[in-house]
Design an enzyme around this catalytic site. Structure first.
Site, short mmCIF file in Angstrom:
data_model
loop_
_atom_site.label_atom_id
_atom_site.label_comp_id
_atom_site.label_asym_id
_atom_site.label_seq_id
_atom_site.Cartn_x
_atom_site.Cartn_y
_atom_site.Cartn_z
N ASP A 1 0.83 -1.21 0.00
CA ASP A 1 0.00 0.00 0.00
C ASP A 1 0.87 1.26 0.00
OD1 ASP A 1 -2.29 1.48 0.03
OD2 ASP A 1 -2.76 1.13 2.14
N ARG B 1 0.06 7.69 -2.71
CA ARG B 1 0.59 8.79 -1.89
C ARG B 1 2.05 9.10 -2.22
NH1 ARG B 1 -1.22 6.08 3.44
NH2 ARG B 1 -1.75 4.49 1.91
N SER C 1 -8.18 -5.46 4.61
CA SER C 1 -8.71 -5.18 3.28
C SER C 1 -9.00 -6.43 2.45
CB SER C 1 -7.77 -4.25 2.51
OG SER C 1 -7.68 -3.01 3.17
N GLU D 1 -11.99 -4.92 -5.14
CA GLU D 1 -12.53 -3.57 -4.91
C GLU D 1 -11.82 -2.51 -5.76
OE1 GLU D 1 -11.82 -5.67 -2.19
OE2 GLU D 1 -13.95 -6.20 -2.23
N ASN D 2 -10.65 -2.84 -6.28
CA ASN D 2 -9.86 -1.85 -7.02
C ASN D 2 -10.49 -1.41 -8.34
OD1 ASN D 2 -6.61 -3.05 -5.85
ND2 ASN D 2 -7.85 -1.34 -5.12
N TRP D 3 -11.51 -2.15 -8.82
CA TRP D 3 -12.19 -1.74 -10.06
C TRP D 3 -12.88 -0.40 -9.88
CZ3 TRP D 3 -10.83 -4.54 -14.10
CH2 TRP D 3 -10.50 -5.88 -13.92
N ARG E 1 1.74 -5.06 6.02
CA ARG E 1 1.07 -4.02 5.24
C ARG E 1 1.89 -2.74 5.37
NH1 ARG E 1 -5.11 -2.70 4.20
NH2 ARG E 1 -4.81 -0.90 2.85
N HIS F 1 2.76 3.32 -8.99
CA HIS F 1 2.60 1.89 -9.23
C HIS F 1 3.83 1.31 -9.95
CE1 HIS F 1 -1.32 2.09 -7.60
NE2 HIS F 1 -1.89 2.71 -8.61
N GLU G 1 0.90 -13.72 11.95
CA GLU G 1 1.33 -12.51 12.65
C GLU G 1 1.14 -11.35 11.67
OE1 GLU G 1 2.82 -12.17 15.71
OE2 GLU G 1 2.65 -14.31 16.18
C1 FPP Z 1 -1.95 0.18 -3.34
O1 FPP Z 1 -1.46 1.49 -3.29
C2 FPP Z 1 -1.40 -0.50 -4.48
C3 FPP Z 1 -2.11 -1.08 -5.49
C4 FPP Z 1 -3.58 -1.09 -5.57
C5 FPP Z 1 -1.43 -1.70 -6.63
C6 FPP Z 1 -0.28 -2.58 -6.30
C7 FPP Z 1 0.52 -2.74 -7.49
C8 FPP Z 1 1.86 -2.70 -7.54
C9 FPP Z 1 2.76 -2.59 -6.39
C10 FPP Z 1 2.48 -2.70 -8.86
C11 FPP Z 1 2.87 -3.89 -9.51
C12 FPP Z 1 2.69 -5.21 -8.90
C13 FPP Z 1 3.12 -6.32 -9.53
C14 FPP Z 1 2.95 -7.65 -8.93
C15 FPP Z 1 3.75 -6.23 -10.83
P1 FPP Z 1 -2.50 2.68 -3.43
O2 FPP Z 1 -2.62 3.01 -4.87
O3 FPP Z 1 -3.77 2.30 -2.75
O4 FPP Z 1 -1.78 3.82 -2.65
P2 FPP Z 1 -2.47 4.96 -1.79
O5 FPP Z 1 -3.16 4.26 -0.64
O6 FPP Z 1 -1.33 5.80 -1.34
O7 FPP Z 1 -3.42 5.67 -2.69
#
Ligand code: FPP
Length: 243
Positions: free
Chosen positions: A21, A25, A197, A68-70, A189, A38, A208
């Site tokens: 996560d 930010r 989540s 939920e990311n959609w 996390r 990303h 743990e």
């Molecule tokens: C959460 O951060 C992250 C994600 C929803 C995407 C995770 C993807 C990657 C780390 C990239 C590639 C992964 C692979 C396996 C190639 P956020 O966007 O929710 O951050 P925020 O909470 O600061 O907005």
């Protein structure tokens, strides 16, 4: 003289799962679009995978995209999907060379055909590797996984192949996406949020948890080693009293 009765050194985690996560930010702090974060996050995935053998971590599971990311903007969703395709295409040879066995968990039905084909191919190409087992959770949600598993189990019951009286936790676990994986010992996390989540709900019953403030793109191999080291010093009881 060495005390013959001293306990063996504490074992490190065999399976580490990570909620990566903080990419958004991290990008925002730099005045850049979220996708920039990303991409930086994807580079960290490589670093952390490569750190696993030295730390004795045999299984690593990362949460790349949740059910939920959609709900994110279309631009972010399609940018992430393109990033996953690019990651698979570009990393395949390195993963093979490093002996990484890659699996995907989550519902593939909603993912685009090209991505699913790349995922299937990468699983096949790396199936015989056993240095590290990397599992990428993509369109994954813990509740969704349990619901899909229950549907498959119900079909077996309806077909008369499973006696409902024999169904227990072990039976259901065989229908989960993770059926070949051990349960995670440690779930990390990043980014200071203390939530699960919907990640590995069933599998993390006795895990743990470590919540670290670092944003995922800043989570280095050294910090990973520290978190893994802290785990090794803790005592795990699995609900029993200490021996
Ligand atoms: C959460 O951060 C992250 C994600 C929803 C995407 C995770 C993807 C990657 C780390 C990239 C590639 C992964 C692979 C396996 C190639 P956020 O966007 O929710 O951050 P925020 O909470 O600061 O907005």
């Amino acid at each position: 003289m060495k005390d013959m009765h001293s306990p063996p050194p504490p074992a490190g985690p065999n399976h580490v799962a990570i909620i990566m996560d903080g990419n958004g930010r991290w990008a925002q702090q730099r005045g850049r679009p979220r996708l920039y974060g990303h991409h930086a996050g994807a580079r960290r995935v490589r670093e952390i995978v490569e750190a696993c053998p030295d730390l004795g971590v045999k299984y690593l599971t990362v949460f790349a995209f949740s059910t939920e990311n959609w709900k994110r903007t279309q631009a972010e969703v399609s940018g992430l999907m393109a990033l996953f395709k690019r990651y698979i295409t570009r990393e395949a040879q390195t993963l093979i060379r490093n002996g990484i066995c890659v699996r995907f968990i989550g519902d593939r039905m909603k993912l685009d055909e090209t991505l699913v084909r790349l995922m299937d191919e990468l699983e096949l190409m790396t199936a015989d590797n056993d240095v590290v087992n990397l599992t990428i959770a993509l369109n994954y949600g813990g509740r969704d996984e349990v619901a899909r598993a229950t549907k498959r189990l119900a079909r077996e019951v309806a077909a008369g192949r499973i006696d409902p009286e024999t169904v227990d936790a072990e039976t259901l676990a065989r229908f989960l996406d993770t059926y070949v994986l051990p349960d995670p010992d440690l779930v990390i996390r990043t980014s200071g949020e203390a939530r699960i989540s919907n990640f590995l709900l069933w599998q993390s019953a006795y895990s743990e948890y470590e919540f670290v403030d670092t944003l995922w793109p800043d989570f280095t191999r050294d910090e990973f080693a520290k978190v893994v080291g802290r785990f090794a010093r803790r005592e795990r009881r699995f609900g029993a009293v200490p021996g």
